[in-house]
Design an enzyme around this catalytic site. Structure first.
Site, PDB file in Angstrom:
ATOM      1  N   SER A  33       0.983  -1.361  -0.040  1.00 50.82           N
ATOM      2  CA  SER A  33      -0.062   0.025   0.093  1.00 50.82           C
ATOM      3  C   SER A  33       1.003   1.311  -0.102  1.00 50.82           C
ATOM      4  O   SER A  33       1.625   1.608  -0.743  1.00 50.82           O
ATOM      5  CB  SER A  33      -0.862  -0.140   1.277  1.00 50.82           C
ATOM      6  OG  SER A  33      -1.970   1.017   1.095  1.00 50.82           O
ATOM      7  N   ASP A 127      -9.478  -6.529  -3.397  1.00 48.82           N
ATOM      8  CA  ASP A 127      -8.881  -5.138  -2.964  1.00 48.82           C
ATOM      9  C   ASP A 127      -9.738  -4.179  -3.422  1.00 48.82           C
ATOM     10  O   ASP A 127      -9.644  -3.755  -4.654  1.00 48.82           O
ATOM     11  CB  ASP A 127      -7.408  -5.174  -3.275  1.00 48.82           C
ATOM     12  CG  ASP A 127      -6.668  -3.881  -2.755  1.00 48.82           C
ATOM     13  OD1 ASP A 127      -7.538  -3.047  -2.273  1.00 48.82           O
ATOM     14  OD2 ASP A 127      -5.457  -3.928  -2.621  1.00 48.82           O
ATOM     15  N   HIS A 162      -7.383  -5.824   0.634  1.00 48.81           N
ATOM     16  CA  HIS A 162      -6.245  -4.998   0.853  1.00 48.81           C
ATOM     17  C   HIS A 162      -5.378  -5.412   1.818  1.00 48.81           C
ATOM     18  O   HIS A 162      -5.630  -4.939   3.192  1.00 48.81           O
ATOM     19  CB  HIS A 162      -6.560  -3.509   0.811  1.00 48.81           C
ATOM     20  CG  HIS A 162      -5.514  -2.517   0.703  1.00 48.81           C
ATOM     21  ND1 HIS A 162      -5.067  -2.221  -0.274  1.00 48.81           N
ATOM     22  CD2 HIS A 162      -5.057  -1.669   1.973  1.00 48.81           C
ATOM     23  CE1 HIS A 162      -3.966  -1.386  -0.240  1.00 48.81           C
ATOM     24  NE2 HIS A 162      -3.936  -0.925   0.995  1.00 48.81           N
TER      25      HIS A 162
END
Length: 340
Positions: A33, A127, A162
């Protein structure tokens, strides 16, 4: 059960990061991320010492500069995360031109360094935070600046939310997106990343005999606005402490994943250290933490839109002069200095 030897107790002062004579020119990096965006930044800026990178749920280098009509924050939180369409996603041709100019003027390392590197990219099909539309452009960016297609492994086959992916059944269910963003998808992602970058590695060790160094990160920070923590971590196998010159792999946690938020879950329980133990790699875990003042970084993210230069209309968070990148490069350089 794996044993982890820790230098300094929880209530002790962190140590000065030791020098281990590491092999500087076999450095690599990976992250999730905001840590994936930071991975691209560190990798591109210092590609002269890098051999590869692992990007999990992250967009291309310079992504927040995609569209001049948006602010950097607007690009970072829309274009670079969950754009409405592919056409409003990362503007890869513009980013490639910008990266080319930065290299030509010496703000980042020459792009020719990337030609023999190895890249791992991952996007979970569940995600919704940083979508596959965005991650697709990470692959396109690297291809466009000279990484051979055969050198890029792009996995978008797993129904992961995610998160960083593990094979640990005590972690969050694969398809979910929730703290601490470490999900059991029956895949040891840390092992896949490292084996991609350094082909032919041994399987992860069952037991850890090395040292988790808890060190003073403040020493490397020369700006009051980095949002970086006072303390960071490095796992050092025994052979790397004594007589072997080991590569360094830098691992960037994502937002809401620093040690101040989730303790040791990222730096001790994502599988990197077991791979490091088996293959004589030093793993460096820089840390960033939430900040609700200046800089404004409430989720404890790495800087890929300019918060580390508050008030500057043209913040530098993406060249060798960027505050966070400077600090981390100093840590890598320290690890590569001759042992005292």
């Amino acid at each position: 059960m794996a044993m982890l030897l820790v230098v300094a107790t929880a209530d002790a002062q962190p140590l000065k990061l030791p020098a281990y004579g590491a092999d500087l020119y076999k450095t690599s990096v990976s992250g999730l991320s905001s840590g994936a965006f930071m991975t691209s930044q560190l990798y591109m800026v210092f590609s002269d010492i890098m051999v590869g990178a692992g990007i999990v749920a992250g967009g291309p280098y310079l992504c927040a500069k995609s569209w001049a009509g948006n602010t950097l924050v607007e690009n970072a939180t829309t274009t670079c995360m969950n754009p409405l369409t592919a056409r409003t996603g990362p503007n890869t041709p513009v980013l490639v031109r910008y990266a080319t100019l930065l290299a030509e003027y010496g703000y980042i390392a020459p792009l020719k360094n990337l030609a023999d590197d190895r890249i791992y990219i991952f996007s979970g099909t569940q995600d919704k935070t940083v979508t596959t539309t965005v991650v697709n452009q990470t692959r396109e960016f690297f291809k466009s600046i000279g990484v051979p297609e055969a050198s890029i492994q792009y996995d978008k086959s797993i129904a992961a939310g995610h998160a960083f992916v593990t094979d640990n059944n005590t972690d969050t269910a694969c398809a979910l997106t929730r703290p601490p963003y470490i999900n059991d998808c029956d895949l040891a992602q840390s092992a896949v990343i490292l084996d991609r970058i350094y082909p032919g590695l041994k399987p992860p060790a069952e037991h850890l005999g090395g040292t988790m160094v808890i060190f003073d990160q403040k020493e490397f920070i020369d700006s009051p606005y980095t949002s970086m923590s006072d303390t960071a971590y490095a796992y050092v196998p025994t052979a790397c402490q004594t007589d072997k010159s080991c590569p360094v792999h830098v691992v960037f946690h994502g937002c809401k994943q620093g040690a101040q938020v989730i303790g040791d879950k990222y730096y001790a329980h994502t599988g990197y250290n077991q791979m490091a133990e088996a293959n004589d790699l030093i793993v460096l875990y820089p840390q960033v933490q939430p900040s609700n003042a200046s800089p404004l970084n409430p989720d404890g993210c790495w800087d890929f839109w300019g918060y580390s230069s508050p008030g500057n209309p043209n913040p530098d968070y993406f060249t060798r002069n960027a505050p966070q990148l400077r600090a981390i490069h100093k840590m890598i350089t320290r690890l590569a200095e001759p042992r005292s």
